[in-house]
Design a protein around this motif. Sequence first.
Motif, PDB file in Angstrom:
ATOM      1  N   ARG A   1     -63.577  -0.386 -53.681  1.00 60.19           N
ATOM      2  CA  ARG A   1     -63.274   1.030 -53.478  1.00 60.19           C
ATOM      3  C   ARG A   1     -64.145   1.673 -52.404  1.00 60.19           C
ATOM      4  NH1 ARG A   1     -59.685   3.164 -56.674  1.00 60.19           N
ATOM      5  NH2 ARG A   1     -58.974   1.995 -58.494  1.00 60.19           N
ATOM      6  N   GLU A   2     -65.219   1.002 -52.021  1.00 56.38           N
ATOM      7  CA  GLU A   2     -66.086   1.518 -50.967  1.00 56.38           C
ATOM      8  C   GLU A   2     -65.723   0.858 -49.637  1.00 56.38           C
ATOM      9  OE1 GLU A   2     -68.129   4.034 -51.388  1.00 56.38           O
ATOM     10  OE2 GLU A   2     -67.489   4.096 -53.487  1.00 56.38           O
TER      11      GLU A   2
ATOM     12  N   ALA B   1     -60.102   0.973 -50.610  1.00 50.00           N
ATOM     13  CA  ALA B   1     -61.183   1.287 -49.671  1.00 50.00           C
ATOM     14  C   ALA B   1     -60.656   1.803 -48.333  1.00 50.00           C
ATOM     15  CB  ALA B   1     -62.054   0.056 -49.442  1.00 50.00           C
TER      16      ALA B   1
END
Length: 321
Positions: free
Chosen positions: A62-63, A110
Amino acid sequence: MAALAPDGGRPRLRLVPDLPVAPARPLLGAVEVLPGQVRAALVDHSGKLLRRTAAGFDPAAREPAGVDAAVRQAALECFDGCELTGVGVAATGLVDPELGTFIEVNDAPALRGYPVAEVLRRALGVPVYIEHRARLQVLGDRWFGVGRGLRSFASVSTGEVLGVGVFFGGELLAPHGGRSGAHMTVLAGGEPCTCGARGCWKTVATTRWLRRRAQAGGLGTGMTLEALVRRGDGGRPVVEEYADNLALGLVNIQQLFAPGLFVLHGEAVEGGEGFRARVEERLRRDSGWSTAAPPRVVLGEAGRPDDVALLGGAGLVLTHR
């Protein structure tokens, strides 16, 4: 060149039909960003890929750190020491071409809001343009492939990524951000899609569907279209159903725009002539009521079927020039 839209909004991309492409430096850069992978290619003005690189990232992350590292690695390794006119980015999901960012990619969280154009501009110091992969695939065919010299045709990506780009009357057709058709509804009440809707074309005409259906039929896990074709009659039912599902979406495109010619890229190329003929048969049968000429289906170049999106990135740079 870019022509202003009649409503004063975002420019429409237009190509001069017979504009010669001079094989002169500087070269053209192309980057393709997919869930889990970044590919880059150095392209000359004749469409020859001189160098290519790739880097991966975790699509479930997700980053954006992994995406950032992959984008920089693929681009810097590919374009190091080269003079570039610019870089065209072929992107999956929804994008904002004016801001140079991803809007949303359901299969790679992401990438949401990721400023890919800014990242590449800072790393390379050249103009960077971004568009949806399906839209750029048309440019790849138009500048360097089957569509060269044609006024109307459609370019179709198949496999893990599904989408259609349409070139009609000498102009690219696509709404802002480049919807590819993967999420048009083809089955009312069908299976849930990653977008949250049900019955999307993507749920029945991608590699994910093919593998699930082959496994359910006792044909093994991780099957490919090519492997199923080699099984002959044993794999025929799944192959034919896959072709029919692919034709479902193409019928809608033919009904709306009647591009006449559909160029299949990606996984469909592995299906060979039998698969191509089945798609064309279903497409013609289900659009036979149209007054337009019967549509044709052809296969993209075998061996390197995914290059067309990268060539489209190079074509995007040429178009903006």
